[in-house]
Design a protein around this motif. Structure first.
Motif, PDB file in Angstrom:
ATOM      1  N   PRO A   2       3.652 -17.352  26.113  1.00 15.52           N
ATOM      2  CA  PRO A   2       3.270 -16.332  27.089  1.00 15.52           C
ATOM      3  C   PRO A   2       2.760 -15.066  26.425  1.00 15.52           C
ATOM      4  O   PRO A   2       3.170 -14.719  25.321  1.00 15.52           O
ATOM      5  N   ASP A  67      -8.378 -18.232  34.610  1.00 13.62           N
ATOM      6  CA  ASP A  67      -7.062 -18.805  34.319  1.00 13.62           C
ATOM      7  C   ASP A  67      -6.056 -18.446  35.414  1.00 13.62           C
ATOM      8  O   ASP A  67      -5.261 -19.294  35.842  1.00 13.62           O
ATOM      9  N   ALA A  68      -6.101 -17.206  35.885  1.00 17.21           N
ATOM     10  CA  ALA A  68      -5.169 -16.760  36.927  1.00 17.21           C
ATOM     11  C   ALA A  68      -5.432 -17.507  38.226  1.00 17.21           C
ATOM     12  O   ALA A  68      -4.492 -17.918  38.917  1.00 17.21           O
ATOM     13  N   ASN A  70      -6.981 -20.491  38.548  1.00 16.16           N
ATOM     14  CA  ASN A  70      -6.667 -21.900  38.340  1.00 16.16           C
ATOM     15  C   ASN A  70      -5.170 -22.149  38.337  1.00 16.16           C
ATOM     16  O   ASN A  70      -4.716 -23.180  38.823  1.00 16.16           O
ATOM     17  N   SER A  71      -4.383 -21.227  37.813  1.00 12.73           N
ATOM     18  CA  SER A  71      -2.935 -21.432  37.754  1.00 12.73           C
ATOM     19  C   SER A  71      -2.322 -21.378  39.151  1.00 12.73           C
ATOM     20  O   SER A  71      -1.258 -21.931  39.387  1.00 12.73           O
ATOM     21  N   LYS A  72      -2.980 -20.718  40.092  1.00 15.44           N
ATOM     22  CA  LYS A  72      -2.477 -20.617  41.470  1.00 15.44           C
ATOM     23  C   LYS A  72      -2.729 -21.884  42.270  1.00 15.44           C
ATOM     24  O   LYS A  72      -2.096 -22.122  43.276  1.00 15.44           O
ATOM     25  N   LYS A  73      -3.673 -22.725  41.826  1.00 17.68           N
ATOM     26  CA  LYS A  73      -4.039 -23.926  42.572  1.00 17.68           C
ATOM     27  C   LYS A  73      -2.958 -25.014  42.469  1.00 17.68           C
ATOM     28  O   LYS A  73      -2.872 -25.866  43.315  1.00 17.68           O
ATOM     29  N   GLN A  74      -2.154 -24.977  41.447  1.00 19.58           N
ATOM     30  CA  GLN A  74      -1.210 -26.060  41.192  1.00 19.58           C
ATOM     31  C   GLN A  74       0.024 -25.986  42.006  1.00 19.58           C
ATOM     32  O   GLN A  74       0.481 -25.234  42.667  1.00 19.58           O
TER      33      GLN A  74
END
Length: 74
Positions: A2, A67-68, A70-74
């Motif tokens: 992180p 990235d932010a 795309n990370s919310k789509k999961q």
């Protein structure tokens, strides 16, 4: 691994909430909100980042945004 920010979560959340509240109070649509935030980002980069570094900052910012999202789509 992180990424550790030099800013506190509380500080970030306070500013983000203030920005969002202002957009809500103006009843800004998604399109208008994105336009305003984009103009704000452009202004900050153009006035605060040396010209020689602007494209690198924009590239990294764009990747961080992707990235932010795309990370919310999961």
């Amino acid at each position: 691994m992180p990424i550790v920010s030099k800013y506190s979560t509380d500080q970030i959340e306070k500013i983000v909430n203030t920005l969002l509240e202002q957009l809500r109070s103006e009843e800004a649509t998604t399109e208008l909100s994105l336009m305003c935030l984009g103009n704000t980002i452009s202004h900050i980069i153009n006035t605060s980042v040396p010209a020689a570094q602007r494209m690198d900052v924009v590239t990294h910012f764009g990747q961080a945004l992707k990235d932010a999202v795309n990370s919310k789509k999961q």
